[in-house]
Design an enzyme around this catalytic site. Structure first.
Site, PDB file in Angstrom:
ATOM      1  N   TYR A   4      52.466  78.180  38.965  1.00 19.01           N
ATOM      2  CA  TYR A   4      52.563  79.637  39.025  1.00 19.01           C
ATOM      3  C   TYR A   4      51.238  80.300  39.421  1.00 19.01           C
ATOM      4  O   TYR A   4      51.183  81.524  39.575  1.00 19.01           O
ATOM      5  CB  TYR A   4      52.976  80.199  37.657  1.00 19.01           C
ATOM      6  CG  TYR A   4      54.299  79.685  37.147  1.00 19.01           C
ATOM      7  CD1 TYR A   4      55.502  80.092  37.713  1.00 19.01           C
ATOM      8  CD2 TYR A   4      54.355  78.774  36.076  1.00 19.01           C
ATOM      9  CE1 TYR A   4      56.715  79.615  37.239  1.00 19.01           C
ATOM     10  CE2 TYR A   4      55.560  78.303  35.600  1.00 19.01           C
ATOM     11  CZ  TYR A   4      56.740  78.718  36.190  1.00 19.01           C
ATOM     12  OH  TYR A   4      57.947  78.245  35.719  1.00 19.01           O
TER      13      TYR A   4
ATOM     14  N   HIS B   2      53.352  87.376  40.554  1.00 21.99           N
ATOM     15  CA  HIS B   2      53.485  87.756  39.144  1.00 21.99           C
ATOM     16  C   HIS B   2      52.215  87.434  38.352  1.00 21.99           C
ATOM     17  O   HIS B   2      52.047  87.932  37.236  1.00 21.99           O
ATOM     18  CB  HIS B   2      54.669  86.993  38.539  1.00 21.99           C
ATOM     19  CG  HIS B   2      55.550  87.814  37.653  1.00 21.99           C
ATOM     20  ND1 HIS B   2      55.559  89.197  37.645  1.00 21.99           N
ATOM     21  CD2 HIS B   2      56.475  87.445  36.718  1.00 21.99           C
ATOM     22  CE1 HIS B   2      56.456  89.625  36.763  1.00 21.99           C
ATOM     23  NE2 HIS B   2      57.011  88.594  36.190  1.00 21.99           N
TER      24      HIS B   2
ATOM     25  N   ASN C  97      57.647  86.821  29.799  1.00 26.68           N
ATOM     26  CA  ASN C  97      58.620  87.557  28.995  1.00 26.68           C
ATOM     27  C   ASN C  97      58.238  87.675  27.531  1.00 26.68           C
ATOM     28  O   ASN C  97      58.829  88.497  26.811  1.00 26.68           O
ATOM     29  CB  ASN C  97      59.996  86.897  29.098  1.00 26.68           C
ATOM     30  CG  ASN C  97      60.569  86.985  30.503  1.00 26.68           C
ATOM     31  OD1 ASN C  97      59.921  87.474  31.417  1.00 26.68           O
ATOM     32  ND2 ASN C  97      61.792  86.518  30.663  1.00 26.68           N
TER      33      ASN C  97
ATOM     34  N   ASP D  60      51.131  93.045  37.663  1.00 28.18           N
ATOM     35  CA  ASP D  60      51.674  93.303  38.992  1.00 28.18           C
ATOM     36  C   ASP D  60      52.637  94.485  38.939  1.00 28.18           C
ATOM     37  O   ASP D  60      53.266  94.737  37.911  1.00 28.18           O
ATOM     38  CB  ASP D  60      52.393  92.061  39.517  1.00 28.18           C
ATOM     39  CG  ASP D  60      53.525  91.614  38.594  1.00 28.18           C
ATOM     40  OD1 ASP D  60      53.253  91.349  37.401  1.00 28.18           O
ATOM     41  OD2 ASP D  60      54.684  91.544  39.044  1.00 28.18           O
TER      42      ASP D  60
ATOM     43  N   ASN E 264      59.229  92.653  32.625  1.00 25.24           N
ATOM     44  CA  ASN E 264      59.520  91.985  31.357  1.00 25.24           C
ATOM     45  C   ASN E 264      58.286  91.787  30.483  1.00 25.24           C
ATOM     46  O   ASN E 264      58.378  91.805  29.259  1.00 25.24           O
ATOM     47  CB  ASN E 264      60.192  90.630  31.620  1.00 25.24           C
ATOM     48  CG  ASN E 264      61.612  90.787  32.120  1.00 25.24           C
ATOM     49  OD1 ASN E 264      62.303  91.732  31.760  1.00 25.24           O
ATOM     50  ND2 ASN E 264      62.051  89.866  32.969  1.00 25.24           N
TER      51      ASN E 264
END
Length: 247
Positions: free
Chosen positions: A14, A19, A66, A91, A112
């Protein structure tokens, strides 16, 4: 003490996601201001340092986006900090790529990570929103934010992260307008240089006009009557050819 939380998802897969721009900004601040190395705490990674005369904790929650509020909430409670002592960097789909917005409070916009923070910390914390643009349809949002920045994005992303880090002290001391102004100056496009004027062609298609003289001025100069000589060999020759017009 101030807590700055950059949001993202843990793991190398990631690391370059859109994100994860909050993680990227936190890392840039830590590098620029020689913070301590990140260590594991509060279900996240935390580094300590100073921005100006302000002691600052940088936090990257490792709970996945989240559940960001779980980690940030733990840190706030441990240090007995309030939402007013918290800045969150994340973001923002609803801002064009490279645009920033800095404000206290507001809605979560469907983010989220912010939903989780609102549940654990309230809403009265400061948010630095980093625009990543919108893919155009809500069905494409998830793969878009979990996709890597394009190579071309480096042209605006790297200077922006550098500018955020360079001027983070202003944000830390609450000078929001000064911070945003510095970012704009650091990342704004340079004014285009005026093009050099091309040499104008003469009205009759001949040679270009000499630099610094307009066609009008040249026309005026050419329209002036030529003064004929009144004495000397040339004058005598003209008199023989045309006669003496004075009589």
């Amino acid at each position: 003490m101030l807590l700055i939380a950059g949001l993202g998802n843990p793991g190398p897969q990631y690391a370059r996601n859109r994100h994860n721009v909050g993680f990227m900004a936190a890392d840039a601040i830590a590098r620029r201001h020689s913070f301590s190395g990140f260590s594991k705490k509060f279900r996240g990674e935390i580094a300590e340092g100073t921005l100006g005369d302000q002691k600052v904790l940088l936090l990257k929650p490792m709970t996945f986006m989240n559940l960001s509020g779980d980690s940030v909430g733990d840190a706030l409670r441990f240090y007995k900090l309030s939402p007013a002592d918290l800045i969150v960097i994340h973001d923002e789909l609803d801002l064009a790529p490279g645009k920033l917005k800095l404000k206290t409070g507001g809605g979560n916009g469907g983010h989220n990570g912010l939903k989780s923070l609102d549940a654990h910390c309230g809403k009265d914390y400061k948010r630095l929103r980093i625009g990543i643009g919108h893919p155009g349809h809500k069905d494409r949002v998830s793969p878009y934010v979990l996709g890597d920045f394009a190579k071309a994005d480096a042209e605006w992303l790297e200077p922006l992260l550098d500018a955020i880090a360079a001027h983070a002290e202003l944000m830390a001391k609450g000078d929001d307008a000064g911070f945003m102004n510095k970012i704009a100056l650091a990342t704004g496009a340079a004014e285009p240089k005026p093009a050099k004027p091309e040499k104008a062609a003469a009205a009759d298609g001949g040679k270009p006009a000499p630099a610094g003289k307009s066609h009008i001025r040249q026309a005026r100069n050419s329209a002036q009557p030529k003064i004929l000589p009144t004495s000397g060999p040339m004058a005598d020759m003209l008199k023989r050819l045309f006669g003496d017009k004075k009589s």
